[in-house]
Design an enzyme around this catalytic site. Structure first.
Site, PDB file in Angstrom:
ATOM      1  N   ASP A 254     -57.939  71.612 -42.667  1.00  0.00           N
ATOM      2  CA  ASP A 254     -56.942  70.698 -43.255  1.00  0.00           C
ATOM      3  C   ASP A 254     -55.784  70.547 -42.283  1.00  0.00           C
ATOM      4  O   ASP A 254     -55.048  71.493 -42.023  1.00  0.00           O
ATOM      5  CB  ASP A 254     -56.480  71.312 -44.588  1.00  0.00           C
ATOM      6  CG  ASP A 254     -55.484  70.428 -45.289  1.00  0.00           C
ATOM      7  OD1 ASP A 254     -55.148  69.356 -44.733  1.00  0.00           O
ATOM      8  OD2 ASP A 254     -55.047  70.808 -46.392  1.00  0.00           O
TER       9      ASP A 254
ATOM     10  N   PHE B 205     -59.508  65.779 -48.540  1.00  0.00           N
ATOM     11  CA  PHE B 205     -58.762  65.312 -49.710  1.00  0.00           C
ATOM     12  C   PHE B 205     -59.079  63.843 -49.976  1.00  0.00           C
ATOM     13  O   PHE B 205     -59.121  63.033 -49.069  1.00  0.00           O
ATOM     14  CB  PHE B 205     -57.259  65.467 -49.431  1.00  0.00           C
ATOM     15  CG  PHE B 205     -56.374  65.019 -50.544  1.00  0.00           C
ATOM     16  CD1 PHE B 205     -56.020  65.904 -51.572  1.00  0.00           C
ATOM     17  CD2 PHE B 205     -55.883  63.714 -50.600  1.00  0.00           C
ATOM     18  CE1 PHE B 205     -55.186  65.501 -52.592  1.00  0.00           C
ATOM     19  CE2 PHE B 205     -55.060  63.302 -51.631  1.00  0.00           C
ATOM     20  CZ  PHE B 205     -54.710  64.199 -52.632  1.00  0.00           C
TER      21      PHE B 205
ATOM     22  N   ASP C 207     -36.070  50.475 -47.385  1.00  0.00           N
ATOM     23  CA  ASP C 207     -34.693  50.936 -47.434  1.00  0.00           C
ATOM     24  C   ASP C 207     -33.712  49.784 -47.209  1.00  0.00           C
ATOM     25  O   ASP C 207     -32.519  49.931 -47.470  1.00  0.00           O
ATOM     26  CB  ASP C 207     -34.424  51.981 -46.329  1.00  0.00           C
ATOM     27  CG  ASP C 207     -35.001  53.337 -46.670  1.00  0.00           C
ATOM     28  OD1 ASP C 207     -35.111  53.624 -47.882  1.00  0.00           O
ATOM     29  OD2 ASP C 207     -35.343  54.096 -45.750  1.00  0.00           O
TER      30      ASP C 207
ATOM     31  N   THR D  27     -60.685  62.875 -56.093  1.00  0.00           N
ATOM     32  CA  THR D  27     -60.790  64.295 -56.476  1.00  0.00           C
ATOM     33  C   THR D  27     -59.435  64.978 -56.444  1.00  0.00           C
ATOM     34  O   THR D  27     -59.198  65.915 -57.178  1.00  0.00           O
ATOM     35  CB  THR D  27     -61.711  65.051 -55.502  1.00  0.00           C
ATOM     36  OG1 THR D  27     -61.139  64.965 -54.193  1.00  0.00           O
ATOM     37  CG2 THR D  27     -63.097  64.453 -55.483  1.00  0.00           C
ATOM     38  N   ARG D  28     -58.551  64.553 -55.608  1.00  0.00           N
ATOM     39  CA  ARG D  28     -57.256  65.155 -55.367  1.00  0.00           C
ATOM     40  C   ARG D  28     -57.372  66.658 -55.075  1.00  0.00           C
ATOM     41  O   ARG D  28     -56.635  67.473 -55.573  1.00  0.00           O
ATOM     42  CB  ARG D  28     -56.284  64.880 -56.531  1.00  0.00           C
ATOM     43  CG  ARG D  28     -55.921  63.396 -56.581  1.00  0.00           C
ATOM     44  CD  ARG D  28     -54.878  63.093 -57.616  1.00  0.00           C
ATOM     45  NE  ARG D  28     -55.382  63.439 -58.936  1.00  0.00           N
ATOM     46  CZ  ARG D  28     -54.710  64.147 -59.824  1.00  0.00           C
ATOM     47  NH1 ARG D  28     -53.513  64.578 -59.542  1.00  0.00           N
ATOM     48  NH2 ARG D  28     -55.234  64.404 -61.001  1.00  0.00           N
TER      49      ARG D  28
ATOM     50  N   ASP E  31     -31.488  61.383 -47.572  1.00  0.00           N
ATOM     51  CA  ASP E  31     -32.895  61.568 -47.891  1.00  0.00           C
ATOM     52  C   ASP E  31     -33.226  63.044 -47.814  1.00  0.00           C
ATOM     53  O   ASP E  31     -32.787  63.730 -46.895  1.00  0.00           O
ATOM     54  CB  ASP E  31     -33.764  60.808 -46.877  1.00  0.00           C
ATOM     55  CG  ASP E  31     -34.006  59.392 -47.339  1.00  0.00           C
ATOM     56  OD1 ASP E  31     -34.139  59.200 -48.559  1.00  0.00           O
ATOM     57  OD2 ASP E  31     -34.048  58.495 -46.485  1.00  0.00           O
TER      58      ASP E  31
END
Lengths: 688, 574
Positions: free
Chosen positions: A350, A383, A528, A387-388, A313
């Site tokens: 943020d 966020f 997984d 709106t992203r 990964d």
């Protein structure tokens, strides 16, 4: 890896127990599982009878026969001791684990809610499907899945890691293991394993070797060793009629004695590898446990040595967790400092790793200190999926950061556009494998923050090593192909799977397997599980879900995806140790022939004495020296068997050349001086 | 003198390689129905044979079916040959009026020729009628060799690309081996031999009046050239005459000697390249060929050196038998003067390296170490070039053991040319190595413990022991050459060696086919940097080491009591 689990090679308690076990293992019902050593035991028994007969008939050779018989018994005991030592280390580990498996009182809930009534029952009576409540400072009574609550859990009993971990309902961190302790808060857990089948139980069984079965490779080697044993049995048994003929036709000497024949047989059959074979296998498992990995079968360890494709990964294995800001690229007419200032403001509140990395970068580049948004009277805009974008409203200004198309939309609302120069930058960053975030303040597009995946230090060298031993590394990522390709190139993997879905992963494993590859992977999430079940070596993270752990054939208690590389090395080392000692064992026979054949026929054919290149003291000393050497070499090689031979990543021919030189040529040469020294000691002591 | 011997051996090996490489690659095409002039020329005959025999050439056989066909076909061959010998007195083409062959000798001979051993307990010209020689012995010379090639083809196919359920079709392999390889080569060689004076006639013996009045000499004649050609090419070795290729009608000139010598090793050597060609990796074939040659050359050096240095006891008596420009010297006992030491020693080593067994000198008369070489080559299991087909499949089983050990030492489950070697293959490889060795040792042990065994000896002491050991080494490894000095047509030896031949042939063929069946089903793994290449010097060295070590460790005690002690005693006396 926790250092608490590292044990010295010869721990006093383990050695003591192993000495006792070495005798217990003489039971022929157990010995028969190891055909080579079984033959030695039968030989020991036979020479014991011979020495009894020799003593009663006051044979002048009685002392020699007794000595041979004693050393044959030692040979068997030394082999048993080696196996017991290897098992002992596992048993000591199991004892530590068993302490964690104390019977505790579980609070079984009637309804799966915090306020439900519960009854207190011993944890041994918990069944699959029961729902229990565990509160702060209580032990979790069994393996299960959290259905409600968040708590910090101390898992040191299992992982050896003392820092507590967070466990919560939902997601990939919802599995808990019996025997671990809740430190704070509370959890409601649905039990997923019946008593006796828990992870801890499986782990104890595994390290104790109770469920140890011979691996396919071990079986194949056993066949070869049994074949060789039969060959040597034939060579020695037929020597008796040959010697009778020789005595009759030469008219001198006596036919070779039975004690000498048994001694020759034991010296020739591959006792060194036969005696150490199971110790090597157990020690391999033990090394894995020291690396904090629990395998559900020895087969998986062996397969790990064979793996030639690793699916890794990206996040966590190849790159450091998350993307980080690495550069500010301002729009025309905007200074870099202005852009940094706006980006910092937009990111102060943020809490995502990306957001924090922007603040860090702004500080590094322009000494921009953190500001108190509340004091500024700013309003944070988080966020959202619609709106992203995220950002702040400050002094009537709207500062936003987001993906290119989101900002374009935002700019259009303010009837402006993203300048062409900025678009070019976006494209360039995307091609390099980075993620661009555009920063805008009201009508003005200020520029771009470049976010990048940071490849772990040293990982590229690790992959180069893998490539040298013929292992292909494949990076799995959810990124788009462009980004994936750039990171793949930077990390030095051989291939990558971009925009990976569980189905795509599974298909890729199947594809590799159909081409004849053996595939290893790590995983933690429930999605997984199918791929883990399909892979030849599947390492589930201990932090992962129950489904992932059950689908895999190993569990990494440290939950470190990079561990896969160490697992492969342990597997290879296990196979190599077996091969090296097999070669060594067979190569030893040359010298033993030179010692025993001239000695056995000294009276009949004195001319054969010329083959006695070692110039040994007497025929009986020659034979006894060979037998003693054969027994002592087992003891001498126990540390090598337990630790494994040195592994250096190198292409197959280089490895083979090195090991052939050390264990093949060394195996031919070493016994000559070895037998000679024993012979000198025996004759100096006047024992022969 | 020694320089000339080395040059002769070197030139021989060079010419052998020169012919073996193109023949090997050609065989890969012809035997697998590939395109080319051979198929165009003989294809119609091949198809006609299938039609007449009712064989479907496209049908793939499982290994069990294949093995059953081999065993069934060979059993029919043994019964037919046995009956032919027992009834030959009443059958045609018997101009010398030879009687029926006795039961033990008939059994021994039938097994011997069907198993490609060609151990002869009888004198050909005084025991077997023309019909038996042609219909029985010569035809089995072809069929036993073809069976060896067929089994090899099945095994090599199993190593090829892609998984397959079966291993090929025995009847097709058999027909193609005879039609495309053995018949054309034999025809060519027979013509070459006739040109050198090897006889070829259906007439009875010729009678000549000697100079001494009233004394007649009988010259046994017969269809010799045709049988000698295939006996050399098919690693059969059963001569028309009792003294085999030492007889002037069977091997008259130096040139015929060279052709016959080349024919001994030609097909076994060429099959290495067939193997490489069929795997589409010619380096694999070269590696096996190199390994075989690396064992062959030192043994040749031992035998040649021992024979050239002569007998130390003679030197003790003041006799100068050292080879020099003025005299050939060395140990000439039992050798034809027209061949000399080098050609004889070269033949002795070649005929025992390949499981041929034809002789042009008496191995019993070799110096102890000179005789040890040939004996040990047989004990290795006839895999240094070895029998037609059988040598290579034996060597490939050793390769499996070698890769297994190598695989362990590099930390990977072993694989050979991409096929995983697992417990089942190891079991079969162990059987292939174990059973012939067991037959040699147990047979020798019985023979030297009972009066029927020791009573047949011409020499006492270690040399007598060598004679018995050689006989069982030859029989159990399907060589067929005789050390001599041992009277082997008595019931004990005829039966015991007959059994040893059966074990050495069929208890190897069946495990080899079983391994083929298992390997055929496996996927071929792609090579990586972690794969041990099986075409490099390292692997060649490992393979040689495995063969030599196993061969040495198994037979050191027995050899020590035979040729080794004899050599030491001989030297001690000087």
């Amino acid at each position: 890896m926790s250092s608490a689990q590292q044990r010295p090679l010869f721990e006093r308690a383990i050695v003591q127990r192993a000495v006792i076990d070495a005798f217990a293992k003489l039971d022929p019902r157990r010995m028969i599982r190891n055909p080579v050593m079984f033959v030695v035991e039968v030989g020991s028994l036979f020479t014991t009878l011979l020495s009894g007969h020799a003593l009663f008939s006051s044979d002048p050779n009685a002392g020699f026969v007794v000595a041979v018989s004693v050393w044959l018994w030692f040979t068997v005991l030394f082999a048993n001791f080696a196996e017991a030592m290897a098992e002992g280390r596992g048993k000591a580990q199991a004892d530590t684990l068993r302490k964690a498996r104390r019977d505790v009182i579980a609070k079984r809930l009637e309804e799966p809610t915090r306020v439900s009534r519960y009854e207190e029952i011993p944890s041994a009576r918990l069944k699959q499907g029961d729902v229990v409540l565990v509160e702060a400072s209580q032990l979790i009574p069994g393996d299960g899945e959290i259905i409600e609550g968040v708590a910090s859990v101390d898992e040191s009993a299992i992982t050896g890691e003392s820092a507590p971990v967070i466990r919560e309902a939902g997601g990939d961190r919802s599995a808990v293991t019996g025997g671990t302790r809740v430190l704070s808060d509370w959890l409601i857990i649905r039990i997923t394993a019946n008593p006796g089948e828990t992870f801890l139980d499986r782990m104890i069984a595994m390290v104790e070797g109770a469920k140890r079965q011979k691996t396919p490779n071990e079986i194949a080697l056993d066949i070869l060793l049994a074949g060789l044993t039969i060959v040597f049995l034939l060579a020695t048994v037929t020597l008796y009629p040959f010697s009778v003929y020789a005595v009759e036709s030469s008219g001198q000497g006596q036919p070779v004695s039975l004690a000498v024949l048994v001694a020759l047989l034991v010296c020739l059959i591959p006792t060194t590898i036969g005696g150490l074979l199971s110790a090597i296998g157990i020690a391999g498992m033990d090394r894995l446990i020291q690396a904090n990995v629990i395998a559900t079968s020895g087969r998986a360890v062996e397969a790990a040595g064979d793996v030639d494709v690793l699916l890794l990964d990206k996040t966590g294995t190849i790159t450091l967790g998350n993307r980080q800001a690495v550069a500010f690229v301002p729009a025309p007419g905007v200074t870099e400092a202005e852009l940094a200032d706006a980006a910092q403001l937009a990111s102060l509140a943020d809490e995502t790793p990306e957001g924090r990395s922007i603040v860090v970068l702004a500080k590094q580049r322009f000494e921009l200190r953190s500001r108190d948004l509340k004091a500024l009277g700013a309003h944070f805009v988080p966020f959202t999926a619609q709106t992203r974008m995220s950002g702040v409203d400050l002094d009537g200004r709207q500062i936003r950061k987001g993906a290119g198309d989101a900002i374009e939309h935002f700019a259009a609302q303010h009837s402006t556009r993203v300048p062409a120069e900025v678009r070019a930058v976006l494209e360039a960053i995307g091609k390099k494998g980075g993620t661009p975030l555009v920063v805008a303040s009201d009508q003005k597009v200020l520029g771009v923050v470049e976010l990048k995946d940071v490849v772990k230090g040293g990982i590229k060298e690790r992959f180069d090593e893998m490539r040298r031993v013929g292992i292909r590394t494949v990076m799995i990522t959810g990124d788009n192909p462009l980004t994936a390709a750039a990171i793949a190139a930077e990390a030095g993997v051989d291939d990558f799977l971009a925009e990976a879905t569980p189905e795509a992963k599974l298909a890729m494993i199947r594809q590799y397997q159909s081409e004849g590859h053996l595939v290893a992977m790590t995983g933690d999430g429930t999605n997984d599980a199918p791929a883990l079940a399909q892979a030849d070596v599947a390492v589930a993270m201990n932090t992962g879900t129950q489904a992932a752990k059950e689908a895999g054939n190993m569990v990494d208690l440290d939950s470190n995806p990079t561990k896969l590389l160490s697992i492969v090395e342990i597997g290879k080392q296990l196979l190599m140790t077996r091969g090296a000692l097999t070669t060594f064992s067979i190569a030893n026979d040359v010298a033993k022939y030179f010692a025993i054949i001239p000695a056995a026929f000294a009276a009949t054919y004195p001319a054969l004495g010329r083959l006695d290149v070692m110039g040994l003291h007497s025929p009986s000393s020659a034979i006894l020296s060979a037998v003693i050497f054969n027994a002592l070499i087992i003891i001498a090689l126990i540390p090598l068997a337990l630790r494994g031979i040195r592994y250096r990543p190198a292409p197959a021919p280089a490895l083979l050349r090195r090991n052939l030189l050390i264990y093949g040529l060394g195996g031919v040469l070493l016994p000559f001086p070895g037998i000679k020294v024993i012979d000198l000691i025996l004759s100096a002591l006047n024992w022969v | 003198m020694t320089g000339r011997a080395i040059a002769q051996a070197g030139i021989f090996l060079a010419i052998l390689t020169l012919f073996a490489v193109p023949l090997g690659h050609g065989m890969a095409r012809w035997l697998n129905g590939g395109p080319g002039w051979m198929g165009q020329l003989l294809g119609p005959v091949e198809r006609l044979i299938y039609r007449v025999a009712g064989v479907d050439p496209t049908q793939e056989m499982s290994w069990r079916r294949y093995a059953a066909s081999v065993l069934g076909f060979n059993l029919v061959g043994i019964c037919f040959l046995y009956a032919l010998q027992r009834l030959q007195g009443n059958l045609p083409f018997n101009p010398n009026g030879l009687g029926d062959v006795g039961p033990e000798v008939a059994f021994n001979t039938a097994v011997s020729f069907v198993s490609n051993t060609n151990w002869q307990t009888y004198g050909g010209e005084t025991t077997m009628s023309h019909l038996t020689q042609m219909l029985g012995l010569t035809s089995q010379n072809f069929l036993s060799a073809a069976t060896g090639i067929a089994v090899l083809l099945a095994f090599v196919r199993s190593l090829g690309e892609g998984q397959r359920a079966g291993v090929g079709n025995y009847w097709v392999d058999l027909v193609r081996s005879v039609l495309y390889v053995l018949l054309p080569l034999s025809l060519g060689l027979a013509l070459l031999l006739v040109s050198q004076g090897v006889v070829q006639t259906l007439a009875g013996s010729a009678v000549a009046q000697t100079l001494e009045s009233g004394v007649e000499q009988v010259y046994a004649l017969g269809p010799v050239a045709s049988q000698v050609a295939i006996k050399q090419l098919g690693t059969n070795g059963g001569g028309y005459y009792n003294v085999n290729s030492a007889h002037p009608f069977e091997n008259p000139t130096s040139l015929s000697n060279f052709f016959e010598l080349l024919a001994i090793l030609l097909i076994p050597a060429a099959l290495c390249f067939t193997f490489g060609s069929m795997l589409k990796d010619r380096r694999q074939g070269w590696a096996i060929y190199a390994a075989m040659t690396l064992i062959f050359v030192p043994v040749l050096a031992l035998t040649l050196g021992s024979e050239l240095s002569g007998n130390p006891r003679l030197a003790n008596l003041g006799v100068d038998d050292v080879p020099s420009l003025l005299q050939s010297g060395g140990n000439l006992e039992g050798k034809e003067t027209r061949f000399g030491i080098t050609s004889s020693a070269l033949w002795a080593v070649a005929t025992t390296a390949a499981s041929n067994g034809s002789v042009n000198s008496m191995h019993d008369s070799y110096t102890p170490l000179g005789g040890l070489g040939p004996m040990w080559l047989m004990q290795l299991g006839e895999i240094v070039y070895g029998g037609v087909g059988s040598g290579l499949y034996g060597m490939l089983m050793y390769a499996i053991v070698a890769v297994f050990i190598a695989g362990l030492m590099v930390g990977r489950t072993p694989e050979y040319v991409g096929k995983k070697v697992e417990a089942f293959e190891m079991k079969m490889a162990s059987l292939v190595i174990l059973l012939p060795a067991a037959a040699v040792l147990v047979g020798t042990a019985i023979a030297c413990s009972i009066p029927e065994g020791t009573g047949a000896l011409a020499n006492p002491g270690p040399h007598g022991f060598s004679e018995i050991l050689y006989a069982f080494s030859s029989g159990a490894n399907n060589n067929g050459s005789a050390f001599g000095g041992l009277t082997v047509n008595g019931p004990f030896y005829a039966t015991a060696i007959g059994v040893a031949m059966l074990i050495g042939r069929y208890w190897v063929i069946v495990p080899v086919l079983a391994a083929a069946g298992s390997l055929a089903k496996k996927k071929r793994l792609p090579p990586t940097a972690g794969t041990l290449p099986t075409h490099g010097p390292l692997f060649i060295f490992l393979l040689v080491g495995t063969v030599v070590l196993v061969g040495a460790l198994t037979f050191i005690p027995a050899l020590a009591l035979g040729p080794v002690i004899e050599a030491l005693q001989l030297r001690g006396a000087s």
